[in-house]
Motif scaffolding. Structure first.
Motif, PDB file in Angstrom:
ATOM      1  N   LEU A 239       0.821  -1.207   0.000  1.00  0.00           N
ATOM      2  CA  LEU A 239       0.000   0.000   0.000  1.00  0.00           C
ATOM      3  C   LEU A 239       0.858   1.261   0.000  1.00  0.00           C
ATOM      4  N   ALA A 240       2.006   1.205   0.672  1.00  0.00           N
ATOM      5  CA  ALA A 240       2.826   2.406   0.809  1.00  0.00           C
ATOM      6  C   ALA A 240       3.739   2.627  -0.385  1.00  0.00           C
ATOM      7  N   LYS A 241       3.908   1.602  -1.202  1.00  0.00           N
ATOM      8  CA  LYS A 241       4.831   1.686  -2.340  1.00  0.00           C
ATOM      9  C   LYS A 241       4.400   2.804  -3.282  1.00  0.00           C
ATOM     10  N   PRO A 242       5.307   3.754  -3.581  1.00  0.00           N
ATOM     11  CA  PRO A 242       4.881   4.858  -4.437  1.00  0.00           C
ATOM     12  C   PRO A 242       4.692   4.404  -5.885  1.00  0.00           C
ATOM     13  N   VAL A 243       3.708   5.005  -6.534  1.00  0.00           N
ATOM     14  CA  VAL A 243       3.479   4.757  -7.961  1.00  0.00           C
ATOM     15  C   VAL A 243       4.138   5.896  -8.732  1.00  0.00           C
ATOM     16  N   PRO A 244       5.149   5.590  -9.554  1.00  0.00           N
ATOM     17  CA  PRO A 244       5.830   6.666 -10.284  1.00  0.00           C
ATOM     18  C   PRO A 244       4.887   7.361 -11.261  1.00  0.00           C
ATOM     19  N   ASP A 245       5.234   8.619 -11.583  1.00  0.00           N
ATOM     20  CA  ASP A 245       4.340   9.392 -12.445  1.00  0.00           C
ATOM     21  C   ASP A 245       4.163   8.779 -13.830  1.00  0.00           C
ATOM     22  N   TRP A 246       5.226   8.140 -14.346  1.00  0.00           N
ATOM     23  CA  TRP A 246       5.098   7.588 -15.707  1.00  0.00           C
ATOM     24  C   TRP A 246       4.102   6.446 -15.783  1.00  0.00           C
TER      25      TRP A 246
ATOM     26  N   ARG B  67       1.184   6.583 -14.337  1.00  0.00           N
ATOM     27  CA  ARG B  67      -0.179   7.108 -14.214  1.00  0.00           C
ATOM     28  C   ARG B  67      -0.633   7.696 -15.546  1.00  0.00           C
TER      29      ARG B  67
ATOM     30  N   LEU C 166      -9.078  -2.355 -17.267  1.00  0.00           N
ATOM     31  CA  LEU C 166     -10.452  -2.211 -17.751  1.00  0.00           C
ATOM     32  C   LEU C 166     -10.965  -3.534 -18.303  1.00  0.00           C
TER      33      LEU C 166
ATOM     34  N   MET D 295       5.261  -1.145 -26.903  1.00  0.00           N
ATOM     35  CA  MET D 295       6.253  -0.737 -25.914  1.00  0.00           C
ATOM     36  C   MET D 295       7.321  -1.795 -25.689  1.00  0.00           C
TER      37      MET D 295
ATOM     38  N   ARG E  90       2.645  -8.402 -10.634  1.00  0.00           N
ATOM     39  CA  ARG E  90       2.922  -7.965  -9.272  1.00  0.00           C
ATOM     40  C   ARG E  90       4.402  -8.179  -8.932  1.00  0.00           C
TER      41      ARG E  90
ATOM     42  N   LYS F 274       9.620  -0.215 -17.620  1.00  0.00           N
ATOM     43  CA  LYS F 274       9.785   1.233 -17.779  1.00  0.00           C
ATOM     44  C   LYS F 274      10.151   1.532 -19.230  1.00  0.00           C
TER      45      LYS F 274
ATOM     46  N   LEU G 226      11.549   3.501 -22.594  1.00  0.00           N
ATOM     47  CA  LEU G 226      12.792   4.247 -22.805  1.00  0.00           C
ATOM     48  C   LEU G 226      12.580   5.735 -22.613  1.00  0.00           C
TER      49      LEU G 226
ATOM     50  N   LYS H  85       9.949   9.296  -7.050  1.00  0.00           N
ATOM     51  CA  LYS H  85       8.998  10.322  -7.444  1.00  0.00           C
ATOM     52  C   LYS H  85       7.665   9.674  -7.800  1.00  0.00           C
TER      53      LYS H  85
ATOM     54  N   VAL I  99       3.217   9.181  -6.532  1.00  0.00           N
ATOM     55  CA  VAL I  99       2.233   9.270  -5.463  1.00  0.00           C
ATOM     56  C   VAL I  99       2.144   7.911  -4.781  1.00  0.00           C
ATOM     57  N   PRO I 100       1.726   7.887  -3.502  1.00  0.00           N
ATOM     58  CA  PRO I 100       1.574   6.582  -2.849  1.00  0.00           C
ATOM     59  C   PRO I 100       0.454   5.778  -3.491  1.00  0.00           C
ATOM     60  N   PHE I 101       0.629   4.448  -3.492  1.00  0.00           N
ATOM     61  CA  PHE I 101      -0.384   3.580  -4.094  1.00  0.00           C
ATOM     62  C   PHE I 101      -1.729   3.772  -3.407  1.00  0.00           C
TER      63      PHE I 101
END
Lengths: 320, 131
Positions: A126-133, A135, A144, A212, A312, A318, A320, B8, B10-12
């Protein structure tokens, strides 16, 4: 002290259970008396005259043509009863202990957590950050597809309540769903369009992964499971198409299975396997129905599980 | 570099979950709208199946139309075998193309390849629909 509340709760729940069973038995026995026999033609039978009706509460609101009304009634009144009992137990508990009430979900979570240490396992996820790329909209296509699969599952179960998989009854049962069953045409429409949407989304997801290059090592097996899932989606479409048993369904399946039959060497075997014989009969319909509602969902859920575990474990590639 | 980028974002939970919930809510709204349309304009049925009477124009669902149209021009055995081979090729593709991308050029090549494939499939589908 607490055992008192537990006893009250158990007694109340048993009372509800007994009452519910009695009500159900009463409904069935009275329905039996007023009809020629329970289970055969009860659904298409019109309710008796109000003055001759021995059990008027058994079929208020067109009970025979929909399962939601009785279901909703049970959920509504049962839920209201449970909430009432819960409120009494909660007030009594707060009054006795003079302590702040701990919400039930918190209690359940901490009870489970005490035993299995789930938060230890969930916290990093839950705490693992989701990088901007990550999103971006093209990463939601696979999700979906999964969501539409869930929609297919729910609407498909609703349709399966009324569908009859025999050549003589299939067509009429679909007509019954569209015309008589409450919200039946809405569920069929959603099932139809969500199936199309699922194919589009799965295909778009595959194109995204291909472009990709996300299939490259170490993600080969995820690609393989994804291609199997796409085949499964198409097989869902193919088997589901025969089920209405109208001209279009019958002849499209004739042509489709013929194409399978013209594969060299294994063609005849494939044709007989798909049709359950040399021509399309009731056996074909049973076969397609079993495939559509039992075999394919089971395989698909398994393949999806593998697909998700792999993503998972490895994360998104990621670009290029 | 990559470690720096990983940080960098947002948190999940709750930020990313909220975004996903919004997307899911959008789909739910779409599903409800489709359901409401279905109440007034149902999917409907054709004539009941009759094994004795072959209709003039038999067409499969749109996602098989491209394949169906293709089968009109090529011999049946090749036409029935080629989709099986295509699926096998698709399955083993990651084992054939293992080299990691060095530049954007390979990505662009794959983009054009898939665009051509999609255009051909869409053209065959439309052709199959109108013919």
């Amino acid at each position: 002290m607490k055992s008192i509340y537990r006893t009250i709760l158990i007694v109340a729940l048993s009372a509800i259970l007994v009452l519910a069973t009695a009500a159900g038995v009463h409904a069935y026995t009275t329905a039996n008396q007023s009809s020629s026999g329970y289970g055969t033609d009860l659904i298409t039978q019109a309710p008796p005259e109000p003055e001759k009706d021995t059990c008027i509460q058994c079929h208020v609101d067109e009970e025979f043509t929909n399962i939601w009304t009785p279901l909703g009634r049970w959920v509504l009144f049962g839920g209201a009863g449970l909430i009432l009992l819960f409120g009494i137990a909660r007030s009594a508990s707060v009054w006795r202990s003079r302590e702040k009430w701990i919400p039930i979900p918190t209690r359940i979570l901490s009870w489970v957590d005490e035993r299995y240490q789930l938060s230890e396992f969930m916290k990093p996820i839950l705490a693992k950050p989701v990088p901007d790329w990550q999103r971006r909209w093209w990463y939601c296509l696979g999700g979906l597809t999964f969501f539409l699969f869930l929609v297919q599952g729910v609407t498909g179960i609703m349709l399966a309540f009324y569908y009859k998989p025999t050549p003589t009854e299939a067509y009429a049962s679909i007509q019954f769903i569209e015309n008589e069953v409450l919200l039946g045409s809405a569920f069929r429409m959603v099932h139809h369009w969500s199936a199309n949407g699922m194919i589009v989304m799965a295909f778009a997801h595959m194109l995204r992964v291909f472009i990709m290059g996300a299939y490259k090592p170490p993600r080969e097996l995820n690609w393989v499971s994804g291609v199997s899932l796409l085949i499964m989606t198409l097989a869902f479409g193919f088997t589901g198409y025969l089920l209405p048993w109208d001209q279009r369904a019958y002849w499209a399946t004739t042509v489709g299975t013929e194409i399978g039959g013209s594969i060299p060497i294994i063609g005849d075997l494939a044709l007989v396997f798909l049709r359950g014989g040399w021509s399309i009969t009731s056996l074909t319909l049973s076969r397609f129905f079993a495939g559509h509602i039992l075999i394919l969902p089971l395989i698909t859920v398994g393949a999806m599980g593998l697909h998700f575990i792999m993503i998972r474990k490895q994360g998104l590639m990621k670009p290029l | 570099m990559s470690e720096n980028n990983q940080e960098k974002g947002v948190p999940f939970y709750p930020d990313h979950v909220a975004l996903e919930a919004k997307v899911a809510l959008g789909v739910v709204i779409l599903v409800v709208v489709i359901g409401v349309i279905g109440l007034f304009a149902p999917v409907g049925l054709g004539a009941p199946a009759d094994p004795m009477e072959t209709p003039l124009h038999i067409k499969p669902e749109w996602y098989f139309l491209a394949l169906y149209q293709l089968l009109r021009f090529i011999p049946e055995t090749i036409g029935a075998t080629s989709p099986v081979l295509a699926i096998v090729l698709l399955m083993i593709w990651p084992f054939l193309d293992q080299k990691p991308d060095q530049s954007k050029k390979t990505v662009r090549t794959r983009f054009w390849l898939s665009l051509i494939a999609v255009v051909i499939i869409i053209a065959l589908t439309i052709w199959g629909e109108v013919s």
